[in-house]
Enzyme design. Structure first.
Site, PDB file in Angstrom:
ATOM      1  N   SER A 285     -40.988   3.225 -72.095  1.00  0.00           N
ATOM      2  CA  SER A 285     -41.816   2.823 -73.229  1.00  0.00           C
ATOM      3  C   SER A 285     -40.976   2.093 -74.265  1.00  0.00           C
ATOM      4  CB  SER A 285     -42.461   4.052 -73.868  1.00  0.00           C
ATOM      5  OG  SER A 285     -43.098   3.698 -75.075  1.00  0.00           O
ATOM      6  N   HIS A 310     -43.503  -0.094 -70.193  1.00  0.00           N
ATOM      7  CA  HIS A 310     -44.662   0.496 -70.855  1.00  0.00           C
ATOM      8  C   HIS A 310     -44.783  -0.031 -72.286  1.00  0.00           C
ATOM      9  CE1 HIS A 310     -47.834   3.515 -70.797  1.00  0.00           C
ATOM     10  NE2 HIS A 310     -47.495   3.860 -72.029  1.00  0.00           N
ATOM     11  N   ASP A 312     -47.062   0.247 -75.588  1.00  0.00           N
ATOM     12  CA  ASP A 312     -48.090   1.011 -76.288  1.00  0.00           C
ATOM     13  C   ASP A 312     -48.709   0.176 -77.399  1.00  0.00           C
ATOM     14  OD1 ASP A 312     -48.107   3.686 -75.071  1.00  0.00           O
ATOM     15  OD2 ASP A 312     -46.027   3.765 -75.729  1.00  0.00           O
ATOM     16  N   HIS A 343     -50.682   0.054 -72.477  1.00  0.00           N
ATOM     17  CA  HIS A 343     -51.506   1.248 -72.732  1.00  0.00           C
ATOM     18  C   HIS A 343     -52.150   1.089 -74.100  1.00  0.00           C
ATOM     19  CE1 HIS A 343     -51.406   5.777 -73.980  1.00  0.00           C
ATOM     20  NE2 HIS A 343     -52.629   5.402 -73.655  1.00  0.00           N
ATOM     21  N   PHE A 428     -47.014   9.149 -81.009  1.00  0.00           N
ATOM     22  CA  PHE A 428     -45.594   9.069 -81.363  1.00  0.00           C
ATOM     23  C   PHE A 428     -44.729   9.479 -80.182  1.00  0.00           C
ATOM     24  CE2 PHE A 428     -47.989   9.822 -85.220  1.00  0.00           C
ATOM     25  CZ  PHE A 428     -47.473   8.874 -86.090  1.00  0.00           C
ATOM     26  N   GLY A 429     -43.531   8.913 -80.118  1.00  0.00           N
ATOM     27  CA  GLY A 429     -42.594   9.241 -79.064  1.00  0.00           C
ATOM     28  C   GLY A 429     -41.778  10.484 -79.389  1.00  0.00           C
ATOM     29  N   GLY A 430     -40.994  10.947 -78.405  1.00  0.00           N
ATOM     30  CA  GLY A 430     -40.073  12.042 -78.630  1.00  0.00           C
ATOM     31  C   GLY A 430     -40.678  13.432 -78.626  1.00  0.00           C
ATOM     32  N   ASP A 456     -47.392  10.257 -68.984  1.00  0.00           N
ATOM     33  CA  ASP A 456     -46.769   9.669 -70.174  1.00  0.00           C
ATOM     34  C   ASP A 456     -46.560  10.745 -71.224  1.00  0.00           C
ATOM     35  OD1 ASP A 456     -46.016   8.228 -72.376  1.00  0.00           O
ATOM     36  OD2 ASP A 456     -47.833   7.009 -72.510  1.00  0.00           O
ATOM     37  N   GLY A 458     -42.832  13.017 -72.906  1.00  0.00           N
ATOM     38  CA  GLY A 458     -41.862  14.101 -72.745  1.00  0.00           C
ATOM     39  C   GLY A 458     -41.161  14.139 -71.409  1.00  0.00           C
ATOM     40  N   GLY A 478     -39.564   6.824 -72.270  1.00  0.00           N
ATOM     41  CA  GLY A 478     -38.976   5.961 -73.282  1.00  0.00           C
ATOM     42  C   GLY A 478     -37.680   6.486 -73.839  1.00  0.00           C
TER      43      GLY A 478
END
Length: 522
Positions: A285, A310, A312, A343, A428-430, A456, A458, A478
């Protein structure tokens, strides 16, 4: 809501008719399983709305009455009132048109259970009413689990003419049900707002206090509530029990899909698909990339073995985060030949098809839950067909709380190329991986062995093989790739290797297995 006087935290409006709509006021902001919302400042400033819904309520009662030859409601209510609480063992499931909340399952079906020869039409009529009340309690139970507990319910709609209906609702929920003098709440609400706008009152609260009047309150019966608690426990067991039946839900039907799409040309009956070996796909990502050197970062991970990239696209409405749009995709396309796995967490995704196609998107994945799609497989199939007509692959995405079965009809007819399952809250990522996604992956792979299943959220080296063993062949990673403990040249091949390993454990042939091994050993 304004016409019912429901404007303060702790108040709830129940709008009845063929279905139920539960709208609660709260000063908190929260989201969770089994509810919709909260919607910020939806009615008046600083008051948020939490929502629940039952798809079949008054419509169930009308359906049963019609089956009986349309006897009067007075006669049916009289017979049902003579039946004791719990209907002497008859328990119904109110999912005659699926379930909106708390299960969000359009494939669920209603049921009437526990019938014997001693039961009459009064038993069935009352049991259907009780099932609607149990469904309301299930909605309230989900709201309470998320921190919202209404103190009373103001109710409006045709079914309120039935004293039995009102008392059952109050007894099951153990809450007072309030009826206002003016039954036409929407008209009164408009009058209240007009009075405020015209200067007759300083604000909505003052106008509501002066113009909304209570006619009566139906108080719960403590003894009846205690009895209903036992029968409610039986009701809650019906949905999971029926869901595991082999004949649960309708078989996928061409009626669910648009007449002019490619899908309808396949025809009815069972669809058999050629099952090819799957590819082990890593899709990093770009949310975790350095946007100052985005093109270089993308080409680097692509060279390391990432088959997809990816992208987003979040509109700030479907999810709170705002990311990028077609212009960034278009700029990125000028500098890479990579497969852009886009996405879209957006409302009305059909409005983005032309722009994303022109920008150079390779795959257009949209949410079944998005406004403009609204959990409709027919609408999703129409959108997917248009996506494919523009030269892109089509994907459908599911939020963590959405059951996989919701999209079975869509996937069964080959409407989409990819199913994306979110394993974190979108936005959000992470975030940490949610293992509750694994049964959904299993169910999809069992029914659709040839589809791309993408997970998608974790994903890391510790869980990648496990997710692949459940049946996922494409993983979005990501943070692990762009900000992992080792550079992308190490992380991407290792992820491909882990996906291959997991798929092989499931007995799935991996098309790019040798390539993965070469990359790892290089």
């Amino acid at each position: 809501m304004i016409g019912l006087g429901v404007i303060d935290p702790g108040n709830m409006a129940l709008l009845t008719g063929s279905s139920h709509l539960h709208l609660g006021c709260t000063d908190s902001t929260f989201h969770g399983s089994g509810i919709w919302g909260t919607y910020r400042d939806a009615v008046i400033p600083k008051v948020n709305i939490v929502e629940g819904g039952q798809t079949s309520t008054g419509s169930i009662i009308a359906w049963y009455r019609n089956l009986l030859g349309s006897p009067s409601y007075e006669d049916l209510n009289a017979e049902a009132s003579a039946v004791p609480v719990g209907c002497e063992g008859v328990v119904c499931l109110d999912h005659f048109q699926g379930n909106r909340t708390p299960h969000t399952d359009p494939l669920s079906r209603g049921a009437i259970t526990g019938l014997t020869l001693k039961h009459g039409r009064g038993h069935v009529f009352r049991s259907l009413i009780e099932s609607v009340c149990y469904g309301t309690e299930a909605v309230l139970e989900s709201m309470r689990a998320n921190g919202y507990s209404p103190q009373s319910i103001v109710v409006a709609g045709g079914p309120t003419k039935s004293d039995l209906w009102l008392q059952c609702h109050a007894d099951v929920t153990n809450l007072p049900f309030v009826l206002t003098k003016v039954s036409d709440a929407p008209a009164l609400g408009c009058a209240i707002l007009a009075a405020v706008a015209g200067g007759l009152f300083p604000d909505v609260h003052a106008a509501v206090k002066a113009m909304v009047h209570i006619e009566r309150v139906v108080e719960p019966n403590t003894e009846a509530h205690y009895l209903y608690k036992q029968h409610y426990a039986a009701y809650t067991q019906l949905y999971p029990a029926l869901k595991t039946c082999s004949n649960y839900g309708p078989k996928p039907s061409a009626r669910l899909l648009p007449k002019n799409s490619l899908i309808s040309k396949i025809g009815g009956g069972n669809i058999t698909r050629d099952v090819h070996p799957l590819r082990a796909i890593v899709s990093p990502s770009i949310l975790s990339a350095d946007f100052a050197t985005l093109a270089a970062d993308v080409n680097r991970v692509a060279a390391a073995g990432s088959e997809w990239i990816h992208v987003d696209v979040f509109d700030g409405n479907f999810v709170p985060n705002l990311t990028i749009g077609p212009p960034v995709v278009k700029s990125l396309r000028k500098h890479t030949d990579a497969f852009l796995d886009c996405h879209l967490c957006v409302l009305n995704p059909q409005n983005y098809i032309n722009d994303m196609a022109a920008a150079g998107a390779s795959q257009f994945t949209f949410h079944i839950e998005a406004a403009g799609v609204d959990f409709s497989c027919e609408t999703a199939a129409e959108i997917a067909a248009e996506v494919k007509s523009k030269g892109m692959m089509a994907g459908i995405a599911l939020a963590p709380e959405t059951p996989a079965e919701v999209i079975f009809p869509l996937v069964a007819f080959g409407a989409v190329d990819t199913v994306l399952l979110l394993s974190v809250r979108p936005g959000f990522g992470g975030q940490k991986f949610m293992p509750s996604v694994l049964p959904k992956v299993e169910a999809l792979r069992l029914h659709f062995p040839g589809i791309n299943i993408e997970v998608d959220g974790g994903i890391n080296l510790e869980n990648a093989s496990m997710v692949a063993a459940a049946g996922a062949n494409a993983l979005v990673a990501g943070t692990t790739v762009f900000a992992g403990p080792s550079p992308p040249e190490v992380m991407v091949p290792e992820l491909v290797k882990l996906i291959s390993k997991g798929l092989q454990e499931r007995g799935i042939t991996v098309e790019n297995q040798l390539r993965a091994g070469e990359l790892v050993n290089a």
